[in-house]
Design an enzyme around this catalytic site. Structure first.
Site, PDB file in Angstrom:
ATOM      1  N   GLU A 156     -19.992 -29.741 -11.848  1.00  0.00           N
ATOM      2  CA  GLU A 156     -20.229 -30.246 -10.489  1.00  0.00           C
ATOM      3  C   GLU A 156     -19.366 -29.546  -9.444  1.00  0.00           C
ATOM      4  O   GLU A 156     -18.683 -30.184  -8.647  1.00  0.00           O
ATOM      5  CB  GLU A 156     -20.037 -31.774 -10.478  1.00  0.00           C
ATOM      6  CG  GLU A 156     -21.024 -32.435 -11.436  1.00  0.00           C
ATOM      7  CD  GLU A 156     -20.810 -33.935 -11.646  1.00  0.00           C
ATOM      8  OE1 GLU A 156     -19.932 -34.507 -10.979  1.00  0.00           O
ATOM      9  OE2 GLU A 156     -21.526 -34.522 -12.473  1.00  0.00           O
ATOM     10  N   ASN A 201     -22.293 -26.499 -14.884  1.00  0.00           N
ATOM     11  CA  ASN A 201     -23.146 -27.680 -15.031  1.00  0.00           C
ATOM     12  C   ASN A 201     -23.225 -28.413 -13.697  1.00  0.00           C
ATOM     13  O   ASN A 201     -22.204 -28.662 -13.063  1.00  0.00           O
ATOM     14  CB  ASN A 201     -22.480 -28.585 -16.087  1.00  0.00           C
ATOM     15  CG  ASN A 201     -23.377 -29.663 -16.635  1.00  0.00           C
ATOM     16  OD1 ASN A 201     -24.552 -29.424 -16.901  1.00  0.00           O
ATOM     17  ND2 ASN A 201     -22.840 -30.862 -16.807  1.00  0.00           N
ATOM     18  N   HIS A 241     -30.149 -35.993 -13.915  1.00  0.00           N
ATOM     19  CA  HIS A 241     -30.138 -37.436 -13.641  1.00  0.00           C
ATOM     20  C   HIS A 241     -31.214 -37.673 -12.572  1.00  0.00           C
ATOM     21  O   HIS A 241     -30.951 -37.570 -11.376  1.00  0.00           O
ATOM     22  CB  HIS A 241     -28.761 -37.883 -13.142  1.00  0.00           C
ATOM     23  CG  HIS A 241     -27.694 -37.734 -14.174  1.00  0.00           C
ATOM     24  ND1 HIS A 241     -27.679 -38.507 -15.327  1.00  0.00           N
ATOM     25  CD2 HIS A 241     -26.622 -36.905 -14.258  1.00  0.00           C
ATOM     26  CE1 HIS A 241     -26.628 -38.159 -16.065  1.00  0.00           C
ATOM     27  NE2 HIS A 241     -25.979 -37.191 -15.444  1.00  0.00           N
ATOM     28  N   GLU A 271     -27.939 -33.552 -19.282  1.00  0.00           N
ATOM     29  CA  GLU A 271     -27.634 -34.991 -19.105  1.00  0.00           C
ATOM     30  C   GLU A 271     -28.870 -35.777 -18.664  1.00  0.00           C
ATOM     31  O   GLU A 271     -28.780 -36.679 -17.829  1.00  0.00           O
ATOM     32  CB  GLU A 271     -26.520 -35.177 -18.062  1.00  0.00           C
ATOM     33  CG  GLU A 271     -25.265 -34.394 -18.347  1.00  0.00           C
ATOM     34  CD  GLU A 271     -24.115 -34.676 -17.375  1.00  0.00           C
ATOM     35  OE1 GLU A 271     -24.188 -35.661 -16.612  1.00  0.00           O
ATOM     36  OE2 GLU A 271     -23.140 -33.904 -17.391  1.00  0.00           O
ATOM     37  N   ASP A 273     -31.664 -38.255 -17.805  1.00  0.00           N
ATOM     38  CA  ASP A 273     -32.078 -39.660 -17.823  1.00  0.00           C
ATOM     39  C   ASP A 273     -32.831 -39.914 -16.523  1.00  0.00           C
ATOM     40  O   ASP A 273     -32.830 -39.059 -15.636  1.00  0.00           O
ATOM     41  CB  ASP A 273     -30.915 -40.657 -18.036  1.00  0.00           C
ATOM     42  CG  ASP A 273     -29.743 -40.489 -17.087  1.00  0.00           C
ATOM     43  OD1 ASP A 273     -29.912 -39.876 -16.018  1.00  0.00           O
ATOM     44  OD2 ASP A 273     -28.644 -40.986 -17.402  1.00  0.00           O
TER      45      ASP A 273
HETATM   46  O1  9MR Z   1     -21.460 -41.647 -18.209  1.00  0.00           O
HETATM   47  C1  9MR Z   1     -20.124 -41.354 -17.880  1.00  0.00           C
HETATM   48  C2  9MR Z   1     -19.379 -42.639 -17.589  1.00  0.00           C
HETATM   49  O2  9MR Z   1     -19.320 -43.432 -18.757  1.00  0.00           O
HETATM   50  C3  9MR Z   1     -17.978 -42.302 -17.096  1.00  0.00           C
HETATM   51  O3  9MR Z   1     -17.381 -43.465 -16.679  1.00  0.00           O
HETATM   52  C4  9MR Z   1     -18.026 -41.323 -15.921  1.00  0.00           C
HETATM   53  C5  9MR Z   1     -16.628 -40.892 -15.497  1.00  0.00           C
HETATM   54  O4  9MR Z   1     -16.011 -40.185 -16.531  1.00  0.00           O
HETATM   55  O5  9MR Z   1     -18.777 -40.184 -16.253  1.00  0.00           O
HETATM   56  C6  9MR Z   1     -20.094 -40.449 -16.649  1.00  0.00           C
HETATM   57  O6  9MR Z   1     -20.717 -39.246 -16.997  1.00  0.00           O
HETATM   58  C7  9MR Z   1     -20.964 -38.338 -15.939  1.00  0.00           C
HETATM   59  C8  9MR Z   1     -20.763 -36.929 -16.474  1.00  0.00           C
HETATM   60  O7  9MR Z   1     -19.473 -36.805 -17.049  1.00  0.00           O
HETATM   61  C9  9MR Z   1     -20.974 -35.895 -15.390  1.00  0.00           C
HETATM   62  N1  9MR Z   1     -22.262 -36.054 -14.755  1.00  0.00           N
HETATM   63  C10 9MR Z   1     -22.598 -37.407 -14.297  1.00  0.00           C
HETATM   64  C11 9MR Z   1     -22.420 -38.403 -15.445  1.00  0.00           C
HETATM   65  C12 9MR Z   1     -22.854 -39.808 -15.022  1.00  0.00           C
HETATM   66  O8  9MR Z   1     -22.066 -40.295 -13.998  1.00  0.00           O
END
Ligand code: 9MR
Length: 360
Positions: A156, A201, A241, A271, A273
């Site tokens: 990101e 990513n 997402h 990722e 969904d």
């Molecule tokens: O799904 C993840 C959630 O459980 C965590 O709290 C959060 C912070 O670490 O990150 C979420 O995963 C993210 C991923 O690492 C990066 N892209 C977005 C994902 C969803 O928020």
């Protein structure tokens, strides 16, 4: 055994060599890899702590996945409770689970603005930031060197609204080092594990909005700059997402993928969904709409290239990040993932099977 003969496999099926990056070979010693030959490997983000107690969850992953990635565990927040510590319990358990079950693990993630422990706010200078980032990456990548075939090196990096004139997102790394932190991260991983697929990513690039258009442009500009300077970046991870209520910009996304391929970069979905908070209440209808959205997205990519992997962010609706930010107003549970809360396959699973099955 030569190192490049050792790992890798799944993610690399069909990869072409580019810029000193060797194509992966299959690890034929695992049954899963063998059965998966010819397929686009499918995987899911896993909550490692549940694997010991939730047997249907564990079985779903073992039965359906060739890849896993920790939903957490390798994030700074999890690994680095203090500046001195590295806590590897979760990723050690997950990679062990993966290898015992003939799967491979992706690494997520090494440089991100999110999930940072408080102490990193005390990183005061460019020199200190460089020291910390290199030390972190070196320690983590070296521990799993040769066992993690693909890393989300930088996550990101693109600003939420790059159209505002600042294309790179704010983070401790960007604040202290400027955008050279990106190059530094990639070069550091490559020096430790030259066989791994190194991925940049990002998300929000697939809808017909000015935000997504600007984000695509900013990401392509960044990639061009990295390629021009021979930075070892190998692939673009499209998180996926997908907001269920927004169309996929199929043309825009396909054109983006063409540009990425033109730079000799691979593409993978990291990722996936479908965020269903604004979709109709009726579950059958909602599941069809979720599946249709994912099909549009995957076909815009697959029409141009074969992705090197497709992963969903979780596997069952029982465990998903979506309600943290996108709870439904009607109080019904979100249904963003391929399996329902009881681990039964939904329409989205069918779509994933379509896009991952062996080429005929
Ligand atoms: O799904 C993840 C959630 O459980 C965590 O709290 C959060 C912070 O670490 O990150 C979420 O995963 C993210 C991923 O690492 C990066 N892209 C977005 C994902 C969803 O928020």
């Amino acid at each position: 055994m030569r190192r490049r003969d050792f790992v890798v496999g799944a993610l690399g099926a069909g990869l072409a060599s580019s810029g000193g990056f060797d194509p992966f070979v299959w690890n034929a010693s695992t049954a899963k890899a063998a059965t998966a030959r010819g397929r686009v490997p499918y995987g899911a983000a896993v909550r490692t702590d549940l694997l010991d107690t939730e047997f249907d969850y564990k079985a779903a992953i073992v039965d359906r996945c060739q890849l896993v990635v920790g939903e957490g565990g390798l994030k700074w927040f999890d690994l680095r409770p203090s500046q001195e510590q590295f806590v590897f319990d979760q990723p050690d358990r997950l990679i062990d689970f993966a290898e015992k079950n003939g799967m491979q693990m992706r690494g997520h993630t090494l440089a991100w603005y999110g999930a940072m422990p408080e102490w990193t706010k005390t990183i005061a200078s460019a020199a200190e930031a460089e020291r910390e980032l290199v030390h972190h990456i070196t320690t983590v990548v070296a521990r799993y060197q040769g066992r993690i075939p693909s890393w989300d090196v930088v996550n990101e990096a693109i600003a939420e609204y790059p159209g505002d004139g600042t294309p790179i997102r704010d983070s401790i790394w960007q604040e202290r080092l400027g955008k050279r932190y990106i190059e530094l991260a990639f070069r550091t991983v490559s020096a430790i594990d030259p066989t791994a697929q190194l991925v940049i990513n990002d998300y929000n690039i697939e809808n017909p909005t000015s935000q997504c258009r600007d984000r695509r442009t900013a990401l392509l500009d960044l990639l061009r700059d990295l390629k021009d300077r021979d930075v070892p970046v190998h692939a673009v991870g499209i998180q996926g997402h997908l907001p269920g209520d927004l169309e996929i910009d199929k043309d825009g996304l396909s054109r983006f993928i063409e540009e990425v391929k033109g730079m000799e970069l691979e593409v993978l979905v990291t990722e996936l969904d479908v965020i269903d908070n604004k979709l109709p209440a009726l579950e059958y209808d909602r599941d069809q709409m979720v599946a249709a959205r994912a099909r549009d997205f995957l076909s815009a990519i697959s029409d141009v290239t074969r992705p090197s992997a497709i992963l969903t962010w979780g596997i069952t609706d029982r465990y998903t990040w979506v309600p943290i930010w996108f709870k439904r107003d009607d109080g019904r549970a979100n249904r963003p993932l391929p399996l329902d809360a009881a681990c039964r396959p939904k329409a989205l699973m069918k779509v994933i099977n379509e896009f991952t099955r062996a080429a005929e």
